[in-house]
Design a protein around this motif. Structure first.
Motif, PDB file in Angstrom:
ATOM      1  N   TRP A 182       1.705   9.999  17.544  1.00 48.39           N
ATOM      2  CA  TRP A 182       1.694   9.341  16.238  1.00 48.39           C
ATOM      3  C   TRP A 182       3.071   9.479  15.583  1.00 48.39           C
ATOM      4  O   TRP A 182       3.510  10.584  15.257  1.00 48.39           O
ATOM      5  CB  TRP A 182       0.612   9.947  15.353  1.00 48.39           C
ATOM      6  N   MET A 183       3.716   8.341  15.416  1.00 43.60           N
ATOM      7  CA  MET A 183       5.055   8.314  14.838  1.00 43.60           C
ATOM      8  C   MET A 183       4.975   8.291  13.303  1.00 43.60           C
ATOM      9  O   MET A 183       4.084   7.638  12.740  1.00 43.60           O
ATOM     10  CB  MET A 183       5.817   7.086  15.326  1.00 43.60           C
ATOM     11  N   PRO A 184       5.913   8.938  12.604  1.00 47.81           N
ATOM     12  CA  PRO A 184       5.917   8.940  11.134  1.00 47.81           C
ATOM     13  C   PRO A 184       6.623   7.707  10.578  1.00 47.81           C
ATOM     14  O   PRO A 184       7.321   7.781   9.569  1.00 47.81           O
ATOM     15  CB  PRO A 184       6.685  10.228  10.807  1.00 47.81           C
ATOM     16  N   LEU A 185       6.437   6.570  11.247  1.00 44.77           N
ATOM     17  CA  LEU A 185       7.100   5.321  10.884  1.00 44.77           C
ATOM     18  C   LEU A 185       6.108   4.171  10.992  1.00 44.77           C
ATOM     19  O   LEU A 185       5.211   4.205  11.851  1.00 44.77           O
ATOM     20  CB  LEU A 185       8.283   5.041  11.818  1.00 44.77           C
ATOM     21  N   SER A 186       6.284   3.168  10.162  1.00 45.60           N
ATOM     22  CA  SER A 186       5.459   1.976  10.280  1.00 45.60           C
ATOM     23  C   SER A 186       5.864   1.188  11.525  1.00 45.60           C
ATOM     24  O   SER A 186       6.940   1.412  12.101  1.00 45.60           O
ATOM     25  CB  SER A 186       5.620   1.091   9.044  1.00 45.60           C
ATOM     26  N   ALA A 187       5.023   0.239  11.913  1.00 48.68           N
ATOM     27  CA  ALA A 187       5.354  -0.588  13.077  1.00 48.68           C
ATOM     28  C   ALA A 187       6.655  -1.336  12.848  1.00 48.68           C
ATOM     29  O   ALA A 187       7.500  -1.426  13.749  1.00 48.68           O
ATOM     30  CB  ALA A 187       4.208  -1.563  13.353  1.00 48.68           C
ATOM     31  N   ASN A 188       6.849  -1.868  11.644  1.00 44.60           N
ATOM     32  CA  ASN A 188       8.087  -2.602  11.353  1.00 44.60           C
ATOM     33  C   ASN A 188       9.320  -1.702  11.450  1.00 44.60           C
ATOM     34  O   ASN A 188      10.376  -2.117  11.939  1.00 44.60           O
ATOM     35  CB  ASN A 188       8.018  -3.240   9.968  1.00 44.60           C
ATOM     36  N   ALA A 199      20.137  -3.522  21.129  1.00 45.06           N
ATOM     37  CA  ALA A 199      21.330  -4.329  20.856  1.00 45.06           C
ATOM     38  C   ALA A 199      22.614  -3.562  21.146  1.00 45.06           C
ATOM     39  O   ALA A 199      23.639  -4.166  21.502  1.00 45.06           O
ATOM     40  CB  ALA A 199      21.315  -4.808  19.411  1.00 45.06           C
ATOM     41  N   ALA A 200      22.576  -2.252  21.014  1.00 46.25           N
ATOM     42  CA  ALA A 200      23.772  -1.438  21.227  1.00 46.25           C
ATOM     43  C   ALA A 200      23.958  -1.017  22.678  1.00 46.25           C
ATOM     44  O   ALA A 200      25.027  -0.520  23.039  1.00 46.25           O
ATOM     45  CB  ALA A 200      23.706  -0.190  20.338  1.00 46.25           C
ATOM     46  N   GLU A 201      22.950  -1.223  23.523  1.00 49.81           N
ATOM     47  CA  GLU A 201      23.030  -0.825  24.922  1.00 49.81           C
ATOM     48  C   GLU A 201      23.801  -1.858  25.742  1.00 49.81           C
ATOM     49  O   GLU A 201      23.647  -3.072  25.534  1.00 49.81           O
ATOM     50  CB  GLU A 201      21.624  -0.669  25.512  1.00 49.81           C
ATOM     51  N   THR A 202      24.579  -1.389  26.697  1.00 49.69           N
ATOM     52  CA  THR A 202      25.296  -2.297  27.592  1.00 49.69           C
ATOM     53  C   THR A 202      24.350  -2.959  28.584  1.00 49.69           C
ATOM     54  O   THR A 202      24.468  -4.156  28.882  1.00 49.69           O
ATOM     55  CB  THR A 202      26.380  -1.523  28.368  1.00 49.69           C
ATOM     56  N   ASP A 203      23.396  -2.191  29.076  1.00 51.34           N
ATOM     57  CA  ASP A 203      22.462  -2.702  30.092  1.00 51.34           C
ATOM     58  C   ASP A 203      21.061  -2.168  29.794  1.00 51.34           C
ATOM     59  O   ASP A 203      20.545  -1.304  30.511  1.00 51.34           O
ATOM     60  CB  ASP A 203      22.933  -2.253  31.484  1.00 51.34           C
ATOM     61  N   PRO A 204      20.419  -2.668  28.744  1.00 50.25           N
ATOM     62  CA  PRO A 204      19.128  -2.108  28.336  1.00 50.25           C
ATOM     63  C   PRO A 204      18.028  -2.352  29.371  1.00 50.25           C
ATOM     64  O   PRO A 204      18.020  -3.372  30.057  1.00 50.25           O
ATOM     65  CB  PRO A 204      18.823  -2.852  27.029  1.00 50.25           C
ATOM     66  N   GLU A 205      17.121  -1.377  29.450  1.00 48.91           N
ATOM     67  CA  GLU A 205      15.996  -1.496  30.379  1.00 48.91           C
ATOM     68  C   GLU A 205      14.915  -2.423  29.837  1.00 48.91           C
ATOM     69  O   GLU A 205      14.096  -2.929  30.608  1.00 48.91           O
ATOM     70  CB  GLU A 205      15.388  -0.124  30.656  1.00 48.91           C
ATOM     71  N   ILE A 206      14.895  -2.614  28.531  1.00 46.12           N
ATOM     72  CA  ILE A 206      13.850  -3.434  27.923  1.00 46.12           C
ATOM     73  C   ILE A 206      14.464  -4.578  27.125  1.00 46.12           C
ATOM     74  O   ILE A 206      15.616  -4.512  26.705  1.00 46.12           O
ATOM     75  CB  ILE A 206      12.928  -2.590  27.009  1.00 46.12           C
ATOM     76  N   SER A 207      13.649  -5.635  26.942  1.00 50.21           N
ATOM     77  CA  SER A 207      14.072  -6.744  26.082  1.00 50.21           C
ATOM     78  C   SER A 207      13.823  -6.420  24.616  1.00 50.21           C
ATOM     79  O   SER A 207      14.546  -6.901  23.745  1.00 50.21           O
ATOM     80  CB  SER A 207      13.326  -8.019  26.463  1.00 50.21           C
ATOM     81  N   GLY A 208      12.786  -5.627  24.358  1.00 51.44           N
ATOM     82  CA  GLY A 208      12.479  -5.255  22.990  1.00 51.44           C
ATOM     83  C   GLY A 208      11.065  -4.738  22.857  1.00 51.44           C
ATOM     84  O   GLY A 208      10.301  -4.698  23.830  1.00 51.44           O
ATOM     85  N   PRO A 209      10.687  -4.321  21.641  1.00 45.70           N
ATOM     86  CA  PRO A 209       9.352  -3.790  21.395  1.00 45.70           C
ATOM     87  C   PRO A 209       8.327  -4.898  21.190  1.00 45.70           C
ATOM     88  O   PRO A 209       8.669  -6.028  20.825  1.00 45.70           O
ATOM     89  CB  PRO A 209       9.536  -2.975  20.113  1.00 45.70           C
ATOM     90  N   VAL A 210       7.062  -4.548  21.436  1.00 42.16           N
ATOM     91  CA  VAL A 210       5.945  -5.468  21.217  1.00 42.16           C
ATOM     92  C   VAL A 210       4.882  -4.703  20.437  1.00 42.16           C
ATOM     93  O   VAL A 210       4.406  -3.657  20.891  1.00 42.16           O
ATOM     94  CB  VAL A 210       5.356  -5.971  22.548  1.00 42.16           C
ATOM     95  N   VAL A 211       4.491  -5.226  19.268  1.00 41.08           N
ATOM     96  CA  VAL A 211       3.508  -4.557  18.416  1.00 41.08           C
ATOM     97  C   VAL A 211       2.121  -5.131  18.680  1.00 41.08           C
ATOM     98  O   VAL A 211       1.938  -6.349  18.769  1.00 41.08           O
ATOM     99  CB  VAL A 211       3.874  -4.714  16.926  1.00 41.08           C
ATOM    100  N   ILE A 212       1.139  -4.242  18.797  1.00 39.70           N
ATOM    101  CA  ILE A 212      -0.250  -4.623  19.038  1.00 39.70           C
ATOM    102  C   ILE A 212      -1.077  -4.063  17.887  1.00 39.70           C
ATOM    103  O   ILE A 212      -1.173  -2.845  17.719  1.00 39.70           O
ATOM    104  CB  ILE A 212      -0.737  -4.081  20.393  1.00 39.70           C
ATOM    105  N   HIS A 213      -1.686  -4.934  17.087  1.00 36.90           N
ATOM    106  CA  HIS A 213      -2.337  -4.511  15.841  1.00 36.90           C
ATOM    107  C   HIS A 213      -3.826  -4.216  15.992  1.00 36.90           C
ATOM    108  O   HIS A 213      -4.409  -3.555  15.127  1.00 36.90           O
ATOM    109  CB  HIS A 213      -2.150  -5.583  14.773  1.00 36.90           C
ATOM    110  N   SER A 214      -4.452  -4.704  17.059  1.00 39.87           N
ATOM    111  CA  SER A 214      -5.888  -4.502  17.219  1.00 39.87           C
ATOM    112  C   SER A 214      -6.267  -4.737  18.673  1.00 39.87           C
ATOM    113  O   SER A 214      -5.464  -5.233  19.475  1.00 39.87           O
ATOM    114  CB  SER A 214      -6.678  -5.457  16.324  1.00 39.87           C
ATOM    115  N   ALA A 215      -7.517  -4.423  18.998  1.00 40.05           N
ATOM    116  CA  ALA A 215      -7.993  -4.643  20.364  1.00 40.05           C
ATOM    117  C   ALA A 215      -7.997  -6.119  20.731  1.00 40.05           C
ATOM    118  O   ALA A 215      -7.891  -6.475  21.910  1.00 40.05           O
ATOM    119  CB  ALA A 215      -9.390  -4.054  20.514  1.00 40.05           C
ATOM    120  N   ALA A 216      -8.120  -6.976  19.726  1.00 38.71           N
ATOM    121  CA  ALA A 216      -8.119  -8.418  19.974  1.00 38.71           C
ATOM    122  C   ALA A 216      -6.707  -8.991  20.042  1.00 38.71           C
ATOM    123  O   ALA A 216      -6.518 -10.138  20.466  1.00 38.71           O
ATOM    124  CB  ALA A 216      -8.912  -9.131  18.881  1.00 38.71           C
ATOM    125  N   ASP A 217      -5.737  -8.204  19.646  1.00 42.11           N
ATOM    126  CA  ASP A 217      -4.343  -8.660  19.569  1.00 42.11           C
ATOM    127  C   ASP A 217      -3.620  -8.281  20.852  1.00 42.11           C
ATOM    128  O   ASP A 217      -2.787  -7.384  20.878  1.00 42.11           O
ATOM    129  CB  ASP A 217      -3.668  -8.023  18.350  1.00 42.11           C
TER     130      ASP A 217
END
Length: 239
Positions: A182-188, A199-217
């Motif tokens: 549990w992170m002490p930060l909001s999803a945003n 954005a600061a990485e030369t060769d990032p392993e990921i394209s970016g984060p993906v937020v999932i708000h519910s089981a249906a999301d």
């Protein structure tokens, strides 16, 4: 040797006794030529692949909250061969996920970068175990999670509240052990920090984060083992 866990059900893990065997994995010995030939095909398709070291399971079992097993160091080429021949007996993939939960109870996953073997696919941060994830011969899942999350997202799990229990899910595609943080930060706020890191990485392993708000999301491009984990989280109380 066998990988014998109940399939397609999330199980609590109180004790983890998964050990690193110093001997080569039997698959790497018995299928040496096939592994080499498959590796040539893999790097022809994606020249940026690196034949590093991961671990593969030769046996694993679960009983009364105790997960036990034996792993062997293997070349990444061996793992990629296994991915195409998952019915090889006595062989399995054991990997970890840190399930990041925001302060507003969203899950934060990651989308893999185009040059990776899982390009564009979505799952939780962390990954395959490596030999340096073992302490005195026994796997340290939290070390793996801290290392992989830091490498992929720039986030430090030291600031998170660690879930008391780990959990395991075994499917035909492999066995994932995961823990909620549990992170002490909001999803945003998490998204903003991860995007800045990428954005600061030369060769990032990921394209970016993906937020999932519910089981249906559930976004497109989830790896097949992800929907049960998402549904499990949103059906559970915090513990």
């Amino acid at each position: 040797m066998s990988v014998d866990l109940p399939r397609d059900v999330v199980l609590p893990v109180e004790v983890i006794d998964v050990r690193l065997d110093p001997e080569p994995h039997p698959l790497e010995i018995s299928h040496k030529a096939e592994i080499a030939a498959n590796w040539e095909r893999e790097i022809a398709s994606n020249p940026r692949l690196f034949n590093g070291t991961v671990v593969l399971v030769s046996e694993m079992s679960y009983e009364d909250g105790r997960l036990t097993g034996h792993c062997h160091a293997a070349r990444y080429a061996t793992f990629l061969y296994w991915r195409r021949h998952r019915d090889v007996p006595g062989t399995g993939h054991f990997y970890a996920h840190a399930m990041l939960v925001s302060s507003d109870n969203a899950l934060v996953a990651i989308r893999m970068a185009p040059h990776t073997v899982n390009a564009g696919r979505i799952y939780f941060a962390a990954g395959s175990f490596e030999p340096n994830d073992f302490r005195n011969g026994i796997v340290d899942i939290d070390y793996n999670m801290r290392r992989e999350v830091k490498e992929e997202t720039g986030l430090d799990l030291a600031v998170a509240e660690r879930g008391v229990l780990a959990y395991v899910l075994s499917t035909e595609r492999g066995t994932v052990i995961f823990r909620r943080y549990w992170m002490p930060l909001s999803a945003n706020e998490i998204v903003s920090r991860v995007n800045a890191f990428v954005a600061a990485e030369t060769d990032p392993e990921i394209s970016g984060p993906v937020v999932i708000h519910s089981a249906a999301d559930q976004p497109d491009d989830l790896l097949p083992h992800m929907p049960p984990l998402i549904e499990w989280h949103f059906s559970q109380q915090r513990h």
